[in-house]
Scaffold this active site. Structure first.
Site, mmCIF file in Angstrom:
data_model
loop_
_atom_site.group_PDB
_atom_site.id
_atom_site.type_symbol
_atom_site.label_atom_id
_atom_site.label_comp_id
_atom_site.label_asym_id
_atom_site.label_seq_id
_atom_site.Cartn_x
_atom_site.Cartn_y
_atom_site.Cartn_z
ATOM 1 N N LYS A 137 8.089 -0.556 6.113
ATOM 2 C CA LYS A 137 7.435 0.748 5.934
ATOM 3 C C LYS A 137 8.511 1.807 5.739
ATOM 4 O O LYS A 137 9.298 2.081 6.641
ATOM 5 C CB LYS A 137 6.573 1.067 7.159
ATOM 6 N N GLY B 280 -0.200 8.604 2.485
ATOM 7 C CA GLY B 280 0.224 9.985 2.350
ATOM 8 C C GLY B 280 1.604 10.233 2.919
ATOM 9 O O GLY B 280 2.260 11.204 2.541
ATOM 10 N N ALA C 92 3.967 7.326 3.854
ATOM 11 C CA ALA C 92 4.921 6.235 3.657
ATOM 12 C C ALA C 92 4.331 5.180 2.732
ATOM 13 O O ALA C 92 3.135 5.174 2.451
ATOM 14 C CB ALA C 92 5.294 5.606 5.009
ATOM 15 N N THR C 93 5.226 4.295 2.265
ATOM 16 C CA THR C 93 4.825 3.157 1.439
ATOM 17 C C THR C 93 5.191 1.875 2.189
ATOM 18 O O THR C 93 6.276 1.783 2.779
ATOM 19 C CB THR C 93 5.524 3.180 0.075
ATOM 20 N N VAL C 94 4.289 0.893 2.170
ATOM 21 C CA VAL C 94 4.506 -0.374 2.874
ATOM 22 C C VAL C 94 4.760 -1.468 1.844
ATOM 23 O O VAL C 94 4.009 -1.605 0.874
ATOM 24 C CB VAL C 94 3.291 -0.741 3.758
ATOM 25 N N ASP D 137 -6.317 7.683 15.555
ATOM 26 C CA ASP D 137 -6.727 7.473 14.157
ATOM 27 C C ASP D 137 -7.290 6.072 13.971
ATOM 28 O O ASP D 137 -6.871 5.328 13.084
ATOM 29 C CB ASP D 137 -5.538 7.711 13.221
ATOM 30 N N ALA E 291 0.856 -1.192 0.000
ATOM 31 C CA ALA E 291 0.000 0.000 0.000
ATOM 32 C C ALA E 291 0.885 1.233 0.000
ATOM 33 O O ALA E 291 2.035 1.208 0.458
ATOM 34 C CB ALA E 291 -0.928 0.012 1.214
#
Length: 664
Positions: free
Chosen positions: A47, A28, A30-32, A141, A25
């Site tokens: 991550k 906004g 980081a990218t995992v 969140d 995924a």
């Protein structure tokens, strides 16, 4: 067809240990990725924050705190953190890889859950959040994207009651004591669909804020939608402050009252009326599960588009409505004034009458009426009073029936600003209903009004306008590096119809992940448009050799020997004739047997036409030849006049060719 650039990190070895295998995924911040820990031979989640965030020292500090925060939460329902480091200047976390789906994916597939499934998932969610609350932390969140649902260890596919649930992304968590003194610039970081009212009005959160968000998640699991929607994030946020969350059974008949009560308890607008923390709410959920048993709810038909985390400005006190309760008003906002009005006239007294009872009082009134009517002036007075009463009744009837009304102005087809100005000029107030998409009407133009133009409306009344949202368009998401299933979910969330194109070989992406999508990423599309995804077959079996610089015959024989088909095209070049100057694909690329390899071959340098030199002084002829990139060879008398030349005039020769001059 445009082919997007593949993720350059796929296949990379991070810190000499973690081999990146695929992308899960992109958010906004980081990218995992999925990665293999080559030291311990296990699959992990990696991550890595985006370069734009890496330039913010405050964010880097928060990212480091995130690792330490989650590492403190050793709980079976919290995603564990294994390691932390930097790769090419970008911080990363190594986390537990949960085999399963997010709760958002489950809801996208199932639409909604029955009460038994919803409470089973909520129970494990609250257990994880309570672990954070005991450690003095607030998640801030809580939403379906941060809830991971793993395969049930004791059940087959779709068995959600026995599934293992883990809560992720405590990146927004803060210590309770720190949040009590936080003054972070007047911005609210939360997902507005799940934000607690006190975060909107005060920007502060405590464990009861997480309870509120968990209650909204329960509402969405039961109904397939969140309770509030709006054109702008700030509109959604303030609905949490101004409105009570409706009972789930009002949208989905058959939901038990005990479940309605759970949602109502968790989502009270006043934090004091909610359970004190996730542990207290967990106890109520466990009791409700005992009462509920194994009852199942009907299948849902609604679907909720996954929300994004928004950063929205804190609303000033002057914009809040005065009717807000005291706990929802911004600091410094005054209490609304108490309603004022005339003092009600006292009840008529009966001191003038005998107090012997109703019969005696009625008799006295009758006697007086007969005395008045017996006098001529009395009869006239009574008649005048009747006329006056009739006039008052007629005027009052006209006022309440017609006089207080006027006609509504024509506001449709106007822009928002023009419609507001027109209504204000007529003394009306304007409110806005939910906007609607329209293919033909521009954004912020009035589609409908209530009451309609020329319709009856109270003077100074309220007109509700519905504005156009413009044409409904969605942006093709970046699904490169994802599995086909995950890419399909994200593309369908963008209202696209997904089809699978033929698989392709790719030198950079492993087998089974998406390498391209058509239309390309970032393209605006209409709902129902088709999107074709192409999946990698891994690197092709043959490697193209380097033949640039070789003679065309040698290059042709080498390519044919590998089972490849050379395509030759001659082009002008400074290289010697028949020399290969360019090849496509380049050397090292993977291709299938029989693939075509295009070769550009030099025609040789352009030739020079020898001029007429006879009759020129020998030295002048030499200089002319040198200026034309030719070599002069004067014979006999170098200081004489040219009487013959070789080659003859108008003869084409290669550059640097020798021209013999015979001079006398």
């Amino acid at each position: 067809m445009d082919i997007q650039v593949a993720d350059s990190l796929l296949g990379t070895l991070v810190d000499g240990r973690y081999r990146i295998r695929g992308r899960v995924a992109r958010g906004g911040m980081a990218t995992v990725y999925t990665a293999t820990d080559e030291r311990l031979e296990r699959t992990v989640a990696l991550k890595i924050i985006h370069p734009a965030q890496a330039r913010d020292p405050q964010f880097l500090e928060r990212f480091t705190d995130e690792a330490k925060t989650i590492a403190r939460l050793t709980h079976p329902n919290v995603v564990a953190v294994y390691d932390q480091g930097h790769h090419n200047g970008l911080p990363y976390l190594v986390m537990e890889y949960v085999r399963g789906h997010t709760l958002r994916d489950v809801l996208a597939q199932r639409r909604r859950l029955n009460p038994g499934e919803a409470l089973a998932i909520l129970e494990q969610m609250l257990a994880a959040i309570f672990g954070a609350h005991r450690a003095g932390l607030v998640h801030r969140d809580v939403k379906p994207e941060n809830v991971l649902v793993a395969e049930a260890p004791s059940g087959g596919p779709g068995n959600l009651v026995d599934s293992v649930v883990k809560v992720a992304d405590f990146g927004l968590a803060r210590a309770v004591e720190a949040s009590a003194t936080d003054a972070d610039g007047g911005q609210l970081m939360a997902t507005v669909a799940y934000v607690a009212p006190e975060l909107v009005t005060e920007g502060r959160a405590d464990p009861r804020s997480d309870v509120y968000s968990a209650g909204i998640v329960l509402f969405e699991m039961l109904t397939g939608r969140v309770p509030y929607d709006g054109a702008q994030p700030v509109e959604v946020a303030w609905q949490h402050v101004d409105r009570d969350v409706p009972a789930p059974s009002s949208l989905v008949p058959g939901i038990p009252p005990v479940v309605d009560e759970l949602v109502a308890r968790a989502t009270r607008r006043d934090p004091q009326s909610r359970p004190t923390d996730a542990g207290a709410f967990l106890s109520e959920v466990q009791n409700a599960r005992d009462d509920l048993g194994a009852a199942n709810a009907n299948t849902a038909v609604l679907r909720q588009v996954s929300p994004r985390t928004e950063v929205i400005p804190r609303i000033s006190a002057t914009t809040a409505e005065p009717a807000r309760p005291s706990w929802a008003r911004l600091p410094g906002q005054a209490e609304p004034p108490a309603p004022s009005g005339r003092r009600r006239a006292p009840e008529p007294a009966y001191d003038d009458y005998d107090d012997d009872g109703p019969d005696r009082r009625g008799s006295a009134i009758g006697d007086r009426y007969r005395m008045v009517m017996a006098h001529p002036n009395g009869r006239m007075a009574v008649a005048a009073a009747i006329v006056v009463i009739g006039l008052v009744a007629a005027i009052g009837g006209w006022w309440f029936g017609m006089g207080r009304y006027t006609v509504a102005p024509q506001l449709t087809a106007m822009t928002k600003a023009a419609a507001q100005e027109q209504a204000t000029r007529g003394g009306f107030t304007v409110t806005f209903g939910p906007g609607r998409y329209d293919e033909k009407i521009d954004k912020d133009v009035v589609l409908t009004q209530d009451p309609p133009a020329a319709g009856r409306i109270l003077k100074g009344g309220k007109i509700t306008l519905v504005l156009s949202l413009g044409a409904e368009r969605y942006t093709v998401p970046d699904v490169t590096g994802m599995t086909l299933d995950l890419a399909t979910v994200q593309l369908e969330d963008a209202k696209l119809q997904v089809t699978k194109g033929p698989d392709r070989y790719d030198d950079n992406l492993p087998k089974g992940v998406v390498i391209a999508v058509d239309p390309p990423v970032g393209t605006e599309t209409k709902p129902g448009d088709k999107a074709t995804v192409f999946v990698s077959k891994g690197k092709a079996p043959l490697t193209v050799p380097r033949v640039v610089g070789k003679n065309v015959n040698e290059a042709r024989n080498e390519l044919i020997g590998l089972g490849l088909e050379p395509l030759i095209a001659y082009k002008a070049s400074d290289q010697p004739r028949d020399t290969v100057t360019k090849q496509t694909p380049e050397d090292g690329a993977g291709v299938e047997k029989g693939a075509k390899v295009e070769l550009e071959v030099s025609e040789g340098p352009p030739q020079v036409v020898v001029p007429r030199l006879i009759g020129l002084p020998c030295q002048q002829a030499v200089q002319q030849l040198q200026g034309m990139n030719l070599q002069a060879n004067p014979q006999l008398n170098p200081n004489g006049t040219v009487f013959a030349q070789n080659p003859n005039e108008n003869t084409p020769v290669a550059p640097q060719s020798q021209v013999v001059l015979y001079c006398q």
